[in-house]
Write an enzyme that holds these catalytic residues in place. Structure first.
Site, PDB file in Angstrom:
ATOM      1  N   LYS A  96      26.593  13.410  32.870  1.00 39.76           N
ATOM      2  CA  LYS A  96      25.419  13.090  33.704  1.00 39.76           C
ATOM      3  C   LYS A  96      24.262  12.452  32.922  1.00 39.76           C
ATOM      4  CE  LYS A  96      25.535  14.073  37.523  1.00 39.76           C
ATOM      5  NZ  LYS A  96      25.855  14.506  38.678  1.00 39.76           N
ATOM      6  N   GLN A 125      24.973   8.939  32.562  1.00 41.29           N
ATOM      7  CA  GLN A 125      24.854   8.217  33.841  1.00 41.29           C
ATOM      8  C   GLN A 125      23.398   7.823  34.090  1.00 41.29           C
ATOM      9  OE1 GLN A 125      26.711  10.275  37.168  1.00 41.29           O
ATOM     10  NE2 GLN A 125      28.197  11.208  35.793  1.00 41.29           N
ATOM     11  N   CYS A 168      12.710   4.666 -10.563  1.00 38.77           N
ATOM     12  CA  CYS A 168      11.340   4.213 -10.314  1.00 38.77           C
ATOM     13  C   CYS A 168      10.308   5.251 -10.791  1.00 38.77           C
ATOM     14  CB  CYS A 168      11.177   3.847  -8.844  1.00 38.77           C
ATOM     15  SG  CYS A 168       9.829   2.688  -8.587  1.00 38.77           S
ATOM     16  N   HIS A 174      15.216   0.032  -8.079  1.00 43.59           N
ATOM     17  CA  HIS A 174      15.983   0.992  -7.263  1.00 43.59           C
ATOM     18  C   HIS A 174      17.434   0.530  -7.159  1.00 43.59           C
ATOM     19  CE1 HIS A 174      12.639   3.442  -5.695  1.00 43.59           C
ATOM     20  NE2 HIS A 174      11.933   2.329  -5.810  1.00 43.59           N
ATOM     21  N   GLU A 216      19.843   2.033  -6.108  1.00 41.54           N
ATOM     22  CA  GLU A 216      20.503   2.599  -4.914  1.00 41.54           C
ATOM     23  C   GLU A 216      20.602   1.611  -3.755  1.00 41.54           C
ATOM     24  OE1 GLU A 216      17.588   3.627  -6.175  1.00 41.54           O
ATOM     25  OE2 GLU A 216      16.172   4.296  -4.640  1.00 41.54           O
TER      26      GLU A 216
HETATM   27  N1  GLN Z   1       4.513   5.569  -7.303  1.00 42.28           N
HETATM   28  C1  GLN Z   1       5.119   4.706  -8.246  1.00 42.28           C
HETATM   29  C2  GLN Z   1       4.572   3.298  -8.161  1.00 42.28           C
HETATM   30  O1  GLN Z   1       3.974   2.924  -7.199  1.00 42.28           O
HETATM   31  C3  GLN Z   1       6.620   4.691  -8.086  1.00 42.28           C
HETATM   32  C4  GLN Z   1       7.088   4.121  -6.802  1.00 42.28           C
HETATM   33  C5  GLN Z   1       8.509   4.454  -6.485  1.00 42.28           C
HETATM   34  O2  GLN Z   1       9.076   5.402  -7.019  1.00 42.28           O
HETATM   35  N2  GLN Z   1       9.126   3.710  -5.590  1.00 42.28           N
HETATM   36  O3  GLN Z   1       4.750   2.507  -9.074  1.00 42.28           O
END
Ligand code: GLN
Length: 544
Positions: free
Chosen positions: A189, A192, A386, A515, A517
């Protein structure tokens, strides 16, 4: 001619619309078609860079520096297509552009109206993606759920596109079918109602992806068909999965790829998803565990959003672990506890590897520094991302180089030893409060030093990685850091900025200003995550 698939949500949020969108992209790509994936976010924010990750998930950074919703990360991981600013639309961007044009008298004296000028701008932006990418398919996810006030102009744009391009547009409704505990049966439902709400804005779903705990049965398919105006086989089974990378495989089992192609009158080419399927099969069989701890501060908003705040880091750990034959067990470690109770630091020795991911601001920083010190001294494999790199530099400056009170100027602007500081252009941004979209963002080159762990991990001397930070390692302290065992393993050559640090005499201690990742993929894990997990895997062997 591009084909357009709009993906919208029904009943409730958080049922995996992003994964569904990415999976549709994936299965069409596997059939030999090119795809572009676009996310429409209903926020008035220009981009996701100014939104708290604990509530809305990680800020994903594209090659060109776009700070986008985490769904773009999912799209990239599934389709391996690079996201750019063009692939991310927000209400804010759309309005800002319409208002800018109005100020330039570009509307020739006409009044500018919410409808149709706002949907027209949305359509224009989608058209830009078509022009630039020239993909066979654009899969466009509309954030939120149908029936909300906030995303209605995106839906209106989609309706207008269907009107114009009848045979080239189709709609997918990702809806939730609850199985209430006491009732014990799947209920159609709410879906729907969602379908009718969609009808009331002039849109008819072509497919309904039936998200539920279990696969949908034929009886309920018939019911949805009758009440939602679809063919029974257009109700696609989308049960919960342990591993999101199974979703495209499940869609193919229900022939969603050929059904979509059929609707568009396109002939199916042979599907090439073998490697992907083999990978997901392998994951199911993995037994050996590797225990990784993530030390962060976003811990008081509940498990679910927490995982979303670090989704790319988590996925990178998984990709690398799987490729090495491990099933990762990831734990959240709250850095603030190490500040209140330094004895609790000993828990770090239960993990085979520790990650200090990106972050901002002062809260929990001293705890992270303590955790880094513990990893350094106890030779626990460490990966700093970072902020993780920046705090590793602070730790080394304070505790190895003897620079008492060394800090990042982000936390202590008056520190005697500003080992992490801002470049002049960022100082201006901070002073003038130009803070949205003004960090060092997107892809930059990094030159690797031979003989380092990073160099051997990448197996090459020049790489490009994505950034999102305002602060940098202060070059004035490089010499003293290097004298005390820190290795500058990567620099950005044009501006001589520190990109990677390592420690000598440690099984694995690596920090990256970028980063990594954001570039890890299930079938192509990131080299640094792989090297980190390989080192973590060795810790297991030593213990047994
Ligand atoms: N705060 C830190 C900066 O601005 C690291 C930023 C982060 O880890 N993305 O450089």
């Amino acid at each position: 001619m591009s084909k357009y698939i709009f993906v919208c949500g029904g009943v409730m949020s958080s049922v995996g619309k992003g994964v569904a969108t990415a999976s549709i992209g994936k299965i069409l790509q596997a059939r030999g078609y090119s795809v572009s994936l676009v996310k429409c976010d209903m926020y008035v924010n220009i981009d996701a860079g100014t939104i708290r990750p604990t509530e809305h998930g990680e800020v994903f950074v594209g090659e060109d520096g776009i700070e986008a919703d985490q769904d773009l990360g999912t799209y990239e991981r599934f389709t391996d297509q690079v996201s750019t600013a063009a692939h991310y639309l927000t209400t804010g961007q759309v309005y800002a552009e319409v208002i800018r044009r109005e100020r330039n008298l570009e509307y020739d004296g006409e009044d500018v109206e919410v409808v149709p000028d706002i949907p027209n701008e949305i359509i224009r932006r989608i058209g830009n993606v078509t022009q630039k990418d020239k993909s066979d398919f654009l899969v466009i996810e509309i954030g939120g759920t149908v029936g909300e006030y906030q995303n209605v102009l995106f839906l209106e744009a989609a309706r207008m596109m269907k009107l114009k391009l009848k045979n080239d547009v189709l709609f997918v409704l990702v809806s939730y079918l609850p199985i209430p505990g006491k009732v014990g049966e799947m209920k159609t439902k709410p879906t729907q109602y969602a379908s009718r709400t969609l009808n009331s804005i002039g849109i008819q779903a072509d497919f309904i992806l039936c998200r539920s705990e279990h696969p949908i049965d034929d009886k309920r398919r018939e019911k949805l068909a009758l009440f939602c105006n679809i063919e029974p086989d257009a109700a696609i089974s989308a049960p919960d999965v342990d591993n999101v990378y199974d979703v495209p495989v499940n869609f193919i089992k229900d022939n969603l790829d050929t059904k979509i192609l059929d609707k568009f009158g396109l002939s199916p080419r042979e599907s090439d998803l073998q490697e992907w399927i083999a990978c997901t099969d392998k994951i199911r069989r993995l037994k050996k565990q590797v225990k990784i701890g993530i030390v962060g501060k976003y811990f008081n908003t509940g498990e679910f959003t927490l995982a979303d705040s670090y989704i790319s880091v988590i996925e990178s750990i998984k990709h690398a672990s799987w490729s090495l034959g491990f099933m990762p067990e990831i734990s959240w470690l709250n850095s603030e506890t190490y500040e209140k109770n330094p004895r609790s630091l000993a828990e770090l020795s239960h993990y085979q590897g520790i990650i200090v991911p990106g972050g901002f601001g002062a809260r929990g920083v001293e705890g992270k520094i303590k955790a880094i010190e513990y990893c350094r001294k106890n030779k626990i494999p460490f990966l700093g991302l970072c902020y993780g790199l920046q705090l590793a530099v602070v730790e080394c400056a304070r505790n190895v180089c003897g620079l008492k009170g060394a800090h990042t100027t982000e936390v202590d602007p008056r520190t005697a030893y500003p080992v992490i500081h801002t470049l002049p252009e960022q100082e201006i941004n901070i002073k003038e409060k130009r803070l949205g979209g003004s960090m060092r963002l997107g892809a930059y080159d990094c030159e690797l030093k031979s003989g380092t762990k990073s160099f051997s991990a990448y197996g090459t001397s020049l790489v490009s990685e994505r950034h999102r930070h305002r602060y940098e390692v202060n070059n004035e302290y490089r010499e003293i850091l290097e004298k005390n065992g820190m290795v500058i393993a990567g620099i950005h050559p044009e501006r001589n900025l520190v990109e990677i640090i390592e420690l000598k005499n440690h099984p694995f201690f690596v920090g990256t200003q970028f980063h990594p990742e954001f570039k890890s993929r299930p079938l192509r894990p990131h080299p640094l995550f792989r090297a980190f997990l390989r080192a973590a895997g060795r810790v297991t062997r030593r213990e047994h």
